[in-house]
Scaffold this motif. Structure first.
Motif, PDB file in Angstrom:
ATOM      1  N   PHE A 139      39.985  -0.418 112.270  1.00 34.31           N
ATOM      2  CA  PHE A 139      39.985   0.636 113.283  1.00 34.31           C
ATOM      3  C   PHE A 139      39.189   1.856 112.816  1.00 34.31           C
ATOM      4  CE2 PHE A 139      43.241  -1.883 115.279  1.00 34.31           C
ATOM      5  CZ  PHE A 139      43.166  -1.537 116.623  1.00 34.31           C
ATOM      6  N   SER A 140      39.108   2.069 111.513  1.00 31.91           N
ATOM      7  CA  SER A 140      38.360   3.209 110.994  1.00 31.91           C
ATOM      8  C   SER A 140      36.858   2.968 111.013  1.00 31.91           C
ATOM      9  CB  SER A 140      38.797   3.516 109.557  1.00 31.91           C
ATOM     10  OG  SER A 140      40.152   3.880 109.504  1.00 31.91           O
TER      11      SER A 140
ATOM     12  N   TYR B 141      49.523   4.363 117.441  1.00 32.93           N
ATOM     13  CA  TYR B 141      48.706   5.562 117.256  1.00 32.93           C
ATOM     14  C   TYR B 141      48.120   5.652 115.851  1.00 32.93           C
ATOM     15  CZ  TYR B 141      47.190  10.419 117.319  1.00 32.93           C
ATOM     16  OH  TYR B 141      46.440  11.565 117.233  1.00 32.93           O
ATOM     17  N   SER B 142      48.828   5.148 114.868  1.00 35.38           N
ATOM     18  CA  SER B 142      48.314   5.200 113.492  1.00 35.38           C
ATOM     19  C   SER B 142      46.991   4.456 113.369  1.00 35.38           C
ATOM     20  CB  SER B 142      49.344   4.611 112.520  1.00 35.38           C
ATOM     21  OG  SER B 142      49.473   3.204 112.709  1.00 35.38           O
ATOM     22  N   LEU B 143      46.761   3.509 114.277  1.00 38.97           N
ATOM     23  CA  LEU B 143      45.495   2.766 114.290  1.00 38.97           C
ATOM     24  C   LEU B 143      44.509   3.355 115.292  1.00 38.97           C
ATOM     25  CD1 LEU B 143      46.999  -0.831 114.132  1.00 38.97           C
ATOM     26  CD2 LEU B 143      45.937   0.436 112.252  1.00 38.97           C
TER      27      LEU B 143
ATOM     28  N   ASP C  53      50.625   5.396 122.944  1.00 35.78           N
ATOM     29  CA  ASP C  53      49.804   5.728 121.773  1.00 35.78           C
ATOM     30  C   ASP C  53      48.324   5.539 122.071  1.00 35.78           C
ATOM     31  OD1 ASP C  53      52.206   6.161 120.573  1.00 35.78           O
ATOM     32  OD2 ASP C  53      51.982   4.628 119.025  1.00 35.78           O
ATOM     33  N   LEU C  54      48.002   4.469 122.792  1.00 36.54           N
ATOM     34  CA  LEU C  54      46.612   4.251 123.181  1.00 36.54           C
ATOM     35  C   LEU C  54      46.153   5.364 124.123  1.00 36.54           C
ATOM     36  CD1 LEU C  54      44.029   2.549 123.346  1.00 36.54           C
ATOM     37  CD2 LEU C  54      45.123   1.211 125.170  1.00 36.54           C
TER      38      LEU C  54
END
Length: 335
Positions: free
Chosen positions: A205-206, A227-229, A252-253
């Protein structure tokens, strides 16, 4: 050799086994005139005692072990004209009945849809299309200056099963740099896909401009994309979901998409499905919703019975069946 069609009343068997495919199967097997349903199978008990092959598709009747033993004591093979057998398959497999599913065949149109979505996302095409209504040619700057296109672009593929494997191969063929997340991928499968290693979700994802989800749907994957991703995604990155909506924490998305309005989500699946009428996804400019259509268009469905007819003929000739086999072990990770 005796066989029968099985489907819940009002199910989709006529839709799948059309254009003469039902007649071909009837020519290969001795079958009753009626489709066996959850309401009439007891009436056909005498004939079912000798049935060796069940032919079915979506809306298969989920028989119990006891019912299979009582009504299908000579059953050897279930030919399933769809993908996942999670909702009905286990009792058959535990009794030693072989199941052949179209899970590999179904992978092809989904992979094609996903490839198209990746290409459009990498070029910012959908965002440009949406803005064209109000900005005219000014929006072509999105494609020319903001979104990277496909050449050498990093794309993440989550899950390298039947669909994900095809997507990986197609993305590499089109010149994209593919990063794969799949904790179950063997070294042999890595080699066959031409990838050296798999990556953690955080890294994908980064680093990837576009992430395409093909994870199997099970308890382990529910809600794992959060959300962390999504917050790690680049400001113009895209998330594509043709897998299952339950793997995504929707709020989160939405939060991540609001934070960066040039981020994009292309969603063919949601949870719930269809998307809730009050969901913000319906009104967001950078969200593109599709009504779960990646799996097949009208005539693509005919691939399923054509595949099953080939497997039935191999079975009747005593030839080994090597495609579409479902095992109990596969149910641990299969969608």
């Amino acid at each position: 050799m005796k066989g029968c069609f099985v489907c819940q009343e009002g199910g989709r068997l006529p839709y799948v086994f059309r254009n003469g495919r039902d007649s071909i199967i009837k020519s290969e097997l001795e079958m009753p005139d009626e489709v066996i349903t959850e309401k009439n199978y007891k009436e056909h008990a005498g004939f079912l005692q000798g049935v060796e092959v069940i032919v079915c598709t979506w809306d298969m009747v989920p028989f119990t072990k006891e019912e299979i033993r009582a009504y299908f004591p000579n059953l050897k093979l279930v030919l399933y004209g769809a993908g996942s057998v999670q909702y009905f398959g286990r009792p058959f497999l535990e009794l030693g009945v072989k199941i052949i599913s179209c899970w590999q065949v179904m992978a092809k149109p989904v992979a094609q849809f996903s490839l198209a979505a990746v290409v459009l996302a990498n070029k910012g095409a959908l965002m440009a299309m949406r803005r064209y209504r109000t900005q005219s040619y000014q929006c072509n700057g999105l494609v020319q200056e903001v979104y990277p296109g496909t050449y050498g672009t990093k794309v993440g593929v989550l899950g390298a099963g039947a669909i994900g494997s095809i997507v990986v191969s197609e993305l590499k063929h089109h010149g994209m740099d593919v990063m794969v997340y799949d904790p179950f991928l063997s070294e042999e499968r890595k080699s066959s896909l031409g990838i050296e290693k798999t990556y953690p979700l955080e890294e994908i994802f980064s680093q990837c401009h576009t992430v395409s989800n093909h994870l199997a749907n099970n308890q382990q994957t529910r809600g794992m994309l959060d959300y962390s991703l999504f917050s790690r995604m680049d400001s113009t990155a895209a998330f594509i979901n043709t897998g299952r909506g339950a793997q995504v924490v929707e709020q989160d998305l939405i939060r991540a998409l609001k934070e960066e309005p040039l981020r994009t989500a292309i969603l063919d699946v949601t949870d719930p499905e269809p998307v809730a009428s009050d969901s913000e996804l319906l009104s967001m400019e950078n969200v593109f919703l599709f009504p779960h259509i990646a799996g097949y268009a009208r005539d693509e469905v005919l691939m399923f019975p054509d595949f099953l007819i080939d497997q039935l003929r191999r079975y009747k000739q005593g030839l080994p069946i090597e495609s579409g086999i479902v095992t109990l072990d596969m149910l641990k990770t299969m969608a």
